[in-house]
Design a protein around this motif. Structure first.
Motif, PDB file in Angstrom:
ATOM      1  N   TYR A  21       0.836  -1.208   0.000  1.00 49.88           N
ATOM      2  CA  TYR A  21       0.000   0.000   0.000  1.00 49.88           C
ATOM      3  C   TYR A  21       0.870   1.258   0.000  1.00 49.88           C
ATOM      4  CZ  TYR A  21      -3.030   3.684   1.849  1.00 49.88           C
ATOM      5  OH  TYR A  21      -3.700   4.874   2.043  1.00 49.88           O
ATOM      6  N   LYS A  22       1.877   1.279   0.843  1.00 49.50           N
ATOM      7  CA  LYS A  22       2.737   2.462   0.955  1.00 49.50           C
ATOM      8  C   LYS A  22       3.500   2.722  -0.345  1.00 49.50           C
ATOM      9  CE  LYS A  22       6.365   4.469   3.907  1.00 49.50           C
ATOM     10  NZ  LYS A  22       5.599   5.704   4.203  1.00 49.50           N
ATOM     11  N   LEU A  23       3.962   1.634  -0.987  1.00 49.46           N
ATOM     12  CA  LEU A  23       4.732   1.790  -2.221  1.00 49.46           C
ATOM     13  C   LEU A  23       3.853   2.162  -3.411  1.00 49.46           C
ATOM     14  CD1 LEU A  23       7.144  -1.277  -1.903  1.00 49.46           C
ATOM     15  CD2 LEU A  23       7.684   1.130  -1.469  1.00 49.46           C
ATOM     16  N   GLU A  24       2.612   1.678  -3.414  1.00 45.19           N
ATOM     17  CA  GLU A  24       1.748   1.884  -4.577  1.00 45.19           C
ATOM     18  C   GLU A  24       0.828   3.090  -4.447  1.00 45.19           C
ATOM     19  OE1 GLU A  24      -0.385  -1.713  -5.297  1.00 45.19           O
ATOM     20  OE2 GLU A  24       1.399  -2.836  -5.942  1.00 45.19           O
ATOM     21  N   GLN A  25       0.623   3.571  -3.222  1.00 46.15           N
ATOM     22  CA  GLN A  25      -0.326   4.666  -3.012  1.00 46.15           C
ATOM     23  C   GLN A  25       0.335   5.846  -2.294  1.00 46.15           C
ATOM     24  OE1 GLN A  25      -3.230   4.283  -4.329  1.00 46.15           O
ATOM     25  NE2 GLN A  25      -3.573   2.088  -4.491  1.00 46.15           N
ATOM     26  N   PRO A  26       1.472   6.318  -2.785  1.00 42.23           N
ATOM     27  CA  PRO A  26       2.159   7.407  -2.061  1.00 42.23           C
ATOM     28  C   PRO A  26       1.355   8.699  -2.030  1.00 42.23           C
ATOM     29  CG  PRO A  26       3.126   7.083  -4.232  1.00 42.23           C
ATOM     30  CD  PRO A  26       2.185   5.946  -4.017  1.00 42.23           C
ATOM     31  N   GLU A  27       0.471   8.883  -3.035  1.00 38.28           N
ATOM     32  CA  GLU A  27      -0.299  10.130  -3.088  1.00 38.28           C
ATOM     33  C   GLU A  27      -1.336  10.213  -1.975  1.00 38.28           C
ATOM     34  OE1 GLU A  27      -2.540   7.075  -5.468  1.00 38.28           O
ATOM     35  OE2 GLU A  27      -0.442   7.680  -5.212  1.00 38.28           O
ATOM     36  N   ASN A  28      -1.605   9.063  -1.317  1.00 41.91           N
ATOM     37  CA  ASN A  28      -2.599   9.055  -0.245  1.00 41.91           C
ATOM     38  C   ASN A  28      -1.970   9.232   1.134  1.00 41.91           C
ATOM     39  OD1 ASN A  28      -4.564   8.595  -2.139  1.00 41.91           O
ATOM     40  ND2 ASN A  28      -4.565   6.372  -1.879  1.00 41.91           N
ATOM     41  N   SER A  29      -0.727   9.686   1.171  1.00 45.53           N
ATOM     42  CA  SER A  29       0.008   9.700   2.431  1.00 45.53           C
ATOM     43  C   SER A  29      -0.605  10.627   3.477  1.00 45.53           C
ATOM     44  CB  SER A  29       1.462  10.105   2.181  1.00 45.53           C
ATOM     45  OG  SER A  29       1.510  11.385   1.561  1.00 45.53           O
ATOM     46  N   ASP A  30      -1.462  11.557   3.059  1.00 43.18           N
ATOM     47  CA  ASP A  30      -2.055  12.487   4.019  1.00 43.18           C
ATOM     48  C   ASP A  30      -3.458  12.078   4.456  1.00 43.18           C
ATOM     49  OD1 ASP A  30       0.172  14.134   4.000  1.00 43.18           O
ATOM     50  OD2 ASP A  30      -0.556  15.279   2.268  1.00 43.18           O
ATOM     51  N   SER A  31      -3.978  10.985   3.917  1.00 41.39           N
ATOM     52  CA  SER A  31      -5.326  10.567   4.292  1.00 41.39           C
ATOM     53  C   SER A  31      -5.329   9.972   5.694  1.00 41.39           C
ATOM     54  CB  SER A  31      -5.858   9.533   3.293  1.00 41.39           C
ATOM     55  OG  SER A  31      -5.180   8.296   3.471  1.00 41.39           O
ATOM     56  N   ILE A  32      -6.505   9.943   6.298  1.00 38.84           N
ATOM     57  CA  ILE A  32      -6.631   9.362   7.644  1.00 38.84           C
ATOM     58  C   ILE A  32      -6.228   7.896   7.620  1.00 38.84           C
ATOM     59  CG2 ILE A  32      -8.289   8.759   9.447  1.00 38.84           C
ATOM     60  CD1 ILE A  32      -9.844  11.289   8.696  1.00 38.84           C
ATOM     61  N   PHE A  33      -6.679   7.167   6.582  1.00 37.13           N
ATOM     62  CA  PHE A  33      -6.336   5.748   6.487  1.00 37.13           C
ATOM     63  C   PHE A  33      -4.830   5.572   6.364  1.00 37.13           C
ATOM     64  CE2 PHE A  33      -5.379   1.870   4.164  1.00 37.13           C
ATOM     65  CZ  PHE A  33      -6.153   0.922   4.819  1.00 37.13           C
ATOM     66  N   ALA A  34      -4.180   6.409   5.533  1.00 35.77           N
ATOM     67  CA  ALA A  34      -2.741   6.281   5.306  1.00 35.77           C
ATOM     68  C   ALA A  34      -1.956   6.509   6.590  1.00 35.77           C
ATOM     69  CB  ALA A  34      -2.290   7.260   4.232  1.00 35.77           C
ATOM     70  N   LYS A  35      -2.377   7.479   7.380  1.00 32.07           N
ATOM     71  CA  LYS A  35      -1.665   7.736   8.631  1.00 32.07           C
ATOM     72  C   LYS A  35      -1.814   6.567   9.598  1.00 32.07           C
ATOM     73  CE  LYS A  35      -1.944  12.751   8.210  1.00 32.07           C
ATOM     74  NZ  LYS A  35      -2.576  14.007   8.685  1.00 32.07           N
ATOM     75  N   GLY A  36      -3.014   6.013   9.637  1.00 30.67           N
ATOM     76  CA  GLY A  36      -3.204   4.828  10.466  1.00 30.67           C
ATOM     77  C   GLY A  36      -2.436   3.643   9.930  1.00 30.67           C
ATOM     78  N   ALA A  37      -2.376   3.535   8.589  1.00 34.86           N
ATOM     79  CA  ALA A  37      -1.649   2.427   7.966  1.00 34.86           C
ATOM     80  C   ALA A  37      -0.161   2.503   8.277  1.00 34.86           C
ATOM     81  CB  ALA A  37      -1.880   2.446   6.457  1.00 34.86           C
ATOM     82  N   GLU A  38       0.382   3.710   8.325  1.00 34.36           N
ATOM     83  CA  GLU A  38       1.808   3.873   8.656  1.00 34.36           C
ATOM     84  C   GLU A  38       2.095   3.346  10.055  1.00 34.36           C
ATOM     85  OE1 GLU A  38       5.800   5.148   7.984  1.00 34.36           O
ATOM     86  OE2 GLU A  38       4.098   5.066   6.602  1.00 34.36           O
ATOM     87  N   ARG A  39       1.222   3.656  10.995  1.00 36.19           N
ATOM     88  CA  ARG A  39       1.415   3.163  12.367  1.00 36.19           C
ATOM     89  C   ARG A  39       1.289   1.639  12.412  1.00 36.19           C
ATOM     90  NH1 ARG A  39      -1.762   7.776  13.415  1.00 36.19           N
ATOM     91  NH2 ARG A  39      -3.659   6.503  13.537  1.00 36.19           N
ATOM     92  N   LEU A  40       0.305   1.111  11.690  1.00 35.50           N
ATOM     93  CA  LEU A  40       0.123  -0.344  11.659  1.00 35.50           C
ATOM     94  C   LEU A  40       1.318  -1.042  11.019  1.00 35.50           C
ATOM     95  CD1 LEU A  40      -3.630  -0.892  10.691  1.00 35.50           C
ATOM     96  CD2 LEU A  40      -2.494  -1.602  12.799  1.00 35.50           C
ATOM     97  N   LEU A  41       1.866  -0.426   9.972  1.00 37.51           N
ATOM     98  CA  LEU A  41       3.031  -1.012   9.315  1.00 37.51           C
ATOM     99  C   LEU A  41       4.207  -1.092  10.280  1.00 37.51           C
ATOM    100  CD1 LEU A  41       4.692  -2.042   6.941  1.00 37.51           C
ATOM    101  CD2 LEU A  41       4.967   0.337   6.179  1.00 37.51           C
ATOM    102  N   ASN A  42       4.456  -0.019  10.983  1.00 38.04           N
ATOM    103  CA  ASN A  42       5.573  -0.021  11.936  1.00 38.04           C
ATOM    104  C   ASN A  42       5.367  -1.071  13.022  1.00 38.04           C
ATOM    105  OD1 ASN A  42       6.864   2.060  10.574  1.00 38.04           O
ATOM    106  ND2 ASN A  42       5.864   3.660  11.794  1.00 38.04           N
ATOM    107  N   LYS A  43       4.127  -1.185  13.499  1.00 39.50           N
ATOM    108  CA  LYS A  43       3.841  -2.193  14.521  1.00 39.50           C
ATOM    109  C   LYS A  43       4.014  -3.603  13.965  1.00 39.50           C
ATOM    110  CE  LYS A  43       0.401  -3.829  17.836  1.00 39.50           C
ATOM    111  NZ  LYS A  43       0.687  -5.237  17.493  1.00 39.50           N
ATOM    112  N   SER A  44       3.562  -3.821  12.735  1.00 42.65           N
ATOM    113  CA  SER A  44       3.677  -5.151  12.134  1.00 42.65           C
ATOM    114  C   SER A  44       5.134  -5.540  11.928  1.00 42.65           C
ATOM    115  CB  SER A  44       2.928  -5.188  10.798  1.00 42.65           C
ATOM    116  OG  SER A  44       1.550  -4.953  10.993  1.00 42.65           O
TER     117      SER A  44
END
Length: 571
Positions: free
Chosen positions: A498-521
């Motif tokens: 998701y992070k590699l393919e959807q960089p333009e969504n980096s400011d969305s609420i989902f993207a910010k939550g996804a970043e935290r989930l990625l780090n935790k995973s």
């Protein structure tokens, strides 16, 4: 009367050469009314047959392997000394297995993959190699195949038949993996090659009065089409075997579309009990309902035979007999005889045979205990189908954890592609937010359910022995570890994608939550690696538990994902 004429148990690992193990399997078969034993090793026939003709056995008739050996022992010792005595030693083994099976009313079939041959043949016939590549279309192979099977059945007239797979590319020579580019290969179609091989096998097998069963076992829809075209041109005396799902034993895949479409040919349908692609019984998956539905489909489409596989050639020392998936063998055996077999009775027989009931229970107490076990163990597939599978796609390396980002996607989208058979699944791993969220939740559901089942197991039941209770606890604790590992792996991979393919969504609420989930995973991968190392050093389960829960796979994936994310390989 049984539902199917042929009800077969297949041994696919080195257990096929273990006499005590084969005797144990025969006892199970006798007790559960299975009537055909399949010994499946790709090179089994080549380990028993020289063939004598290629080493100087030129008499018109030989009564035994020893008469052939009279004429060839010096040549064997000169050119292939390790094969000099091996075939006649293994001959004695196989003859004894056939005799013991016969006493129980059980037929023996040999399963292999063709073409196979002893390496020395390439030295004797160097023209078989062209520009460094073995030519799959040299006419020599058809004569060699005829002679090999002729000698085999002269030696083993009580073998019921041969089951073979010509289209997988897993044999030594196959048109599927042929890399020769000679003129003969350029002008020979796959269909012609399949037909040539089938007829070369059929001639000596049919002459011996035995059955040839060709497996429609292929890895993609194109090969499926090619072998189907060839099959349509073969004698109707040849039977066909098909896996119950296309490509391989993937229970999330649809029914094999070839079932019921084999013209006038007899059909055998194959099933797996060990779980090559569904957890090995360590990530348990009890398939009673799946077997019932798919066996009924086979029966409704005229199948004469069904085969249940107990192990896998690449996983020696592991079998469904040794895990919770042993219940699958009980289920298959019962349903192959009676599609209306009671599921609770299947579990009860397993509990009885394992001596898991406390002594002196009444019939009602045994039923109550069985219902409790079934209510827990019967839900295991609901966990496993959400564990090494992602949105029904195969996300494992034969149930093992993928070891890199590219490896995971190759497994799911290329090697074991579901979209080849279900085009609607082409977007199954897309990284739109809704799909990513679906995949994350799927893994959370698996973990929640396995933990619920583990809690019930720990509470126990008054009708099972202490040993049975501890066995179930061990099984479900390892099951939870397996689910945790795949949850961390899938979350890490899909969020990286998701992070590699959807960089333009980096400011969305989902993207910010996804970043935290990625780090935790990613952190979870390393925490689990530490736990698995400790498990390896402090416990003593079946060695295949540690094969499946391998810390090094987690650390390799962690390193690869960090590199792809530009974080360096040592974080």
């Amino acid at each position: 009367m049984a539902e199917f004429k042929f009800r077969a148990l297949e041994i696919h690992s080195q257990h096929a050469w273990n006499y005590d193990w084969v005797m144990k399997s025969l006892r199970f078969m006798k007790e559960h009314n299975l009537n055909s034993l399949v010994l499946h090793r790709n090179d089994l026939i080549d380990l028993i047959v020289y063939p004598g003709k290629y080493f100087g056995a030129i008499r018109k008739k030989y009564n035994t392997i020893f008469e052939r050996y009279q004429d060839i022992f010096r040549v064997l010792y000169k050119y292939t000394p390790t094969r000099r005595s091996g075939p006649y030693q293994r001959r004695a083994y196989l003859k004894r297995v056939i005799e013991m099976a016969k006493r129980e009313g059980i037929e023996v079939y040999i399963e292999n993959k063709e073409l196979y041959f002893p390496e020395i043949i390439l030295e004797f016939y160097p023209e078989l190699v062209k520009d460094g590549k073995i030519c799959a279309n040299e006419p020599f192979w058809w004569d060699f195949t005829k002679i090999k099977f002729q000698e085999f059945f002269e030696e083993f007239p009580d073998i019921a038949g041969i089951i073979t797979a010509p289209a997988t590319g897993e044999s030594k020579v196959s048109i599927t993996s042929n890399r020769c580019t000679c003129e003969l290969c350029k002008h020979t179609t796959r269909q012609e090659w399949f037909k040539n091989l089938a007829l070369a096998m059929f001639e000596p097998i049919h002459a011996a009065g035995k059955k040839l069963i060709i497996r429609d076992f292929v890895f993609d829809a194109k090969a499926h089409h090619d072998i189907a075209d060839a099959m349509d041109q073969l004698p109707t005396e040849i039977a066909f075997a098909l896996k119950n799902t296309p490509h391989d034993f993937y229970p999330t895949f649809p029914d094999n579309p070839r079932i019921g479409k084999m013209g006038g040919h007899e059909q055998w349908i194959e099933y797996d009990s060990m779980g090559q692609y569904f957890g090995w019984g360590i990530g348990a998956a009890i398939m009673v309902d799946d077997y019932r539905r798919r066996l009924k489909l086979a029966k409704d489409n005229g199948a004469a035979g069904v085969i249940i596989r107990t192990d896998w050639e690449s996983l020696d020392g592991h079998t469904s007999f040794d895990t919770l998936n042993f219940i699958n063998l009980y289920a298959f055996s019962a349903l192959a005889n009676d599609l209306d077999a009671d599921s609770t009775a299947i579990y009860r027989q397993w509990l009885e045979d394992k001596s898991f009931f406390k002594p002196d229970l009444t019939a009602d107490q045994k039923r109550d205990t069985t219902v409790w076990v079934e209510s827990i163990v019967g839900q295991t597939w609901e966990v496993t189908k959400r564990t090494p599978y992602v949105n029904d796609c195969v996300f494992s390396d034969s149930s093992q954890l993928p070891i890199s980002f590219e490896h995971a996607l190759w497994l799911a989208e290329e090697k074991n592609s579901l979209k080849d058979w279900v085009p609607a699944k082409a977007a199954a791993l897309n990284t739109d937010e809704a799909n990513v969220e679906f995949i994350l939740v799927e893994k959370d559901q698996a973990l929640a359910l396995v933990r619920q089942l583990l809690l019930q197991v720990r509470e126990g039941h008054k009708g099972i022995t202490h040993e049975a209770h501890q066995y179930l606890i061990d099984c479900f604790e390892n099951f939870e570890r397996y689910v945790l590992a795949f949850r961390a792996v899938v979350h890490s991979v899909i969020l990286t994608k998701y992070k590699l393919e959807q960089p333009e969504n980096s400011d969305s609420i989902f993207a910010k939550g996804a970043e935290r989930l990625l780090n935790k995973s990613l952190d979870d991968l390393m925490k689990l690696a530490g736990q698995f190392n400790e498990l390896f050093e402090t416990t003593d389960f079946n060695h295949r538990v540690y094969t499946l829960l391998d810390a090094d796979r987690l650390t390799a994936l962690h390193s690869d994902l960090n590199r792809r994310l530009g974080r360096g390989s040592d974080q």
